[in-house]
Design a protein around this motif. Structure first.
Motif, PDB file in Angstrom:
ATOM      1  N   GLU A   1       1.034  -1.197   0.064  1.00 15.34           N
ATOM      2  CA  GLU A   1       0.074   0.183   0.003  1.00 15.34           C
ATOM      3  C   GLU A   1       0.815   1.076  -0.001  1.00 15.34           C
ATOM      4  O   GLU A   1       0.475   2.253  -0.589  1.00 15.34           O
ATOM      5  N   THR A   2       1.796   1.184   0.745  1.00 12.75           N
ATOM      6  CA  THR A   2       3.111   2.217   0.513  1.00 12.75           C
ATOM      7  C   THR A   2       3.595   2.636  -0.746  1.00 12.75           C
ATOM      8  O   THR A   2       3.513   3.752  -1.232  1.00 12.75           O
ATOM      9  N   LEU A   3       3.479   1.433  -1.713  1.00  9.82           N
ATOM     10  CA  LEU A   3       4.026   1.601  -3.138  1.00  9.82           C
ATOM     11  C   LEU A   3       2.931   2.322  -3.736  1.00  9.82           C
ATOM     12  O   LEU A   3       3.320   3.279  -4.433  1.00  9.82           O
TER      13      LEU A   3
ATOM     14  N   ALA B   1      12.250   2.346  -6.113  1.00  9.82           N
ATOM     15  CA  ALA B   1      13.603   2.456  -5.777  1.00  9.82           C
ATOM     16  C   ALA B   1      13.698   3.318  -4.610  1.00  9.82           C
ATOM     17  O   ALA B   1      14.747   3.198  -3.723  1.00  9.82           O
ATOM     18  N   VAL B   2      12.636   4.188  -4.161  1.00 14.56           N
ATOM     19  CA  VAL B   2      12.489   4.906  -3.157  1.00 14.56           C
ATOM     20  C   VAL B   2      12.373   4.088  -1.866  1.00 14.56           C
ATOM     21  O   VAL B   2      12.980   4.145  -0.888  1.00 14.56           O
ATOM     22  N   LEU B   3      11.786   3.038  -1.921  1.00 11.10           N
ATOM     23  CA  LEU B   3      11.345   2.220  -0.761  1.00 11.10           C
ATOM     24  C   LEU B   3      12.588   1.346  -0.760  1.00 11.10           C
ATOM     25  O   LEU B   3      12.912   0.988   0.471  1.00 11.10           O
ATOM     26  N   GLU B   4      13.386   0.897  -1.945  1.00 10.02           N
ATOM     27  CA  GLU B   4      14.524  -0.286  -1.415  1.00 10.02           C
ATOM     28  C   GLU B   4      15.510   0.632  -0.893  1.00 10.02           C
ATOM     29  O   GLU B   4      16.303  -0.137  -0.460  1.00 10.02           O
ATOM     30  N   ALA B   5      15.467   1.821  -1.055  1.00 10.69           N
ATOM     31  CA  ALA B   5      16.477   2.698  -0.380  1.00 10.69           C
ATOM     32  C   ALA B   5      16.297   3.284   1.004  1.00 10.69           C
ATOM     33  O   ALA B   5      16.925   4.300   1.539  1.00 10.69           O
ATOM     34  N   SER B   6      15.330   2.757   1.546  1.00 15.33           N
ATOM     35  CA  SER B   6      14.719   3.219   2.683  1.00 15.33           C
ATOM     36  C   SER B   6      14.909   2.244   3.958  1.00 15.33           C
ATOM     37  O   SER B   6      15.339   1.061   3.579  1.00 15.33           O
ATOM     38  N   PRO B   7      14.463   2.496   5.117  1.00 12.75           N
ATOM     39  CA  PRO B   7      14.252   1.451   6.069  1.00 12.75           C
ATOM     40  C   PRO B   7      13.540   0.395   5.838  1.00 12.75           C
ATOM     41  O   PRO B   7      13.377  -0.753   6.687  1.00 12.75           O
ATOM     42  N   LEU B   8      12.604   0.497   4.805  1.00 10.89           N
ATOM     43  CA  LEU B   8      11.434  -0.662   4.233  1.00 10.89           C
ATOM     44  C   LEU B   8      12.207  -1.525   3.273  1.00 10.89           C
ATOM     45  O   LEU B   8      11.500  -2.388   2.604  1.00 10.89           O
TER      46      LEU B   8
ATOM     47  N   LEU C   1       8.509  -7.910  -1.574  1.00 11.91           N
ATOM     48  CA  LEU C   1       7.475  -7.415  -2.262  1.00 11.91           C
ATOM     49  C   LEU C   1       7.705  -7.890  -3.850  1.00 11.91           C
ATOM     50  O   LEU C   1       6.694  -8.291  -4.607  1.00 11.91           O
ATOM     51  N   PHE C   2       8.873  -7.690  -4.473  1.00 17.78           N
ATOM     52  CA  PHE C   2       9.273  -7.772  -5.748  1.00 17.78           C
ATOM     53  C   PHE C   2      10.023  -9.017  -5.915  1.00 17.78           C
ATOM     54  O   PHE C   2      10.695  -9.095  -7.008  1.00 17.78           O
TER      55      PHE C   2
END
Length: 268
Positions: free
Chosen positions: A183-185, A198-205, A212-213
């Motif tokens: 849902e964040t995505l 890329a934003v998610l993969e470079a974060s604490p998530l 997810l991928f």
């Protein structure tokens, strides 16, 4: 002498795990409700049994890797009279502590039991890189230590039921977390962020985003929802209950967790 092992359940996880036992030199007898799934194992040297009771006859170790508590209960009831008095049952399905206790009640008291559910999907099952969460008495754990090591890294979690408890805690958090990150995505995409993945993969998530991928995995939406249901039977968990509802709404219940979550959010 070669240890005789009965392996019951040749689904997405069970089949590669049974293959590893055959290749490690164990004398493996396999059974699966759909008999055709045993055929690839027989070409490697395993023996196929027509029934669970036939499979466990004379086996020193019996491994169950089945879909849910109902399936494990049915098999435990079927094999209980046929188990060797000195056998050890290694229950590797995700059925929670209550399911584990029920299985213990169904089999003879003389039969040892280790609950050893695993973390990891089919890719790790094939390569022997699973995390094995084992619970049992010191004696029973020692008897199956070498066998469990064939599947990956073994963590002895404590007494009987401790492995099942730890697995339920960890898998519930991961499943709910992947659902929330999905849902964040969707939120990131709606807000127009450049390259939301890329934003998610470079974060604490990043860990949950990677799941997810993930490619080469097979942990279905149906099974993930089942695990959240088991957690909900222990404690009222509103966030996990909501995640379960999301998974149950996935159009393809056989799809991997990550793909199922993405499919749900693509409809938003």
């Amino acid at each position: 002498m070669t240890t005789k092992v009965a392996f019951l359940g040749l689904g997405a996880m069970g089949a590669p795990m049974a293959v590893r036992l055959v290749r490690a030199g164990y004398d493996v007898v396999v059974w699966n409700r759909t008999a055709a799934r045993a055929e690839p194992l027989t070409t490697l040297g395993a023996t196929a049994a027509a029934t669970p009771a036939e499979a466990v006859a004379g086996a020193e170790v019996v491994v169950t890797m089945l879909s849910d508590p109902a399936a494990v209960t049915a098999v435990a009831e079927a094999v209980a009279p046929a188990l060797r008095p000195d056998a050890v049952l290694v229950e590797m399905s995700t059925i929670g502590p209550d399911g584990t206790r029920h299985v213990r009640e169904l089999i003879p008291a003389s039969v040892g039991m280790v609950d050893a559910p695993v973390m990891g999907s089919v890719d790790r099952a094939a390569s022997g890189a699973l995390a094995v969460l084992a619970g049992g008495t010191p004696r029973d754990l020692a008897r199956v230590a070498d066998l469990l090591a064939v599947f990956g890294t073994v963590t002895e979690c404590g007494g009987p039921g401790a492995g099942s408890a730890r697995k339920l805690v960890l898998i519930s958090g991961i499943v709910a977390g992947v659902t929330v990150v999905g849902e964040t995505l969707a939120l990131a995409e709606r807000l127009g962020l450049d390259d939301p993945r890329a934003v998610l993969e470079a974060s604490p998530l990043s860990g949950l985003a990677a799941r997810l991928f993930a490619d080469g995995v097979d942990f279905s939406a149906e099974m993930a929802g089942k695990d959240l249901r088991l957690a909900g039977e222990v404690l009222d968990l509103p966030v996990m209950a909501a995640a379960r509802q999301v998974l149950e709404s996935a159009p393809d219940q056989d799809a991997d967790l990550g793909a199922a979550v993405r499919a749900v959010n693509q409809k938003r």
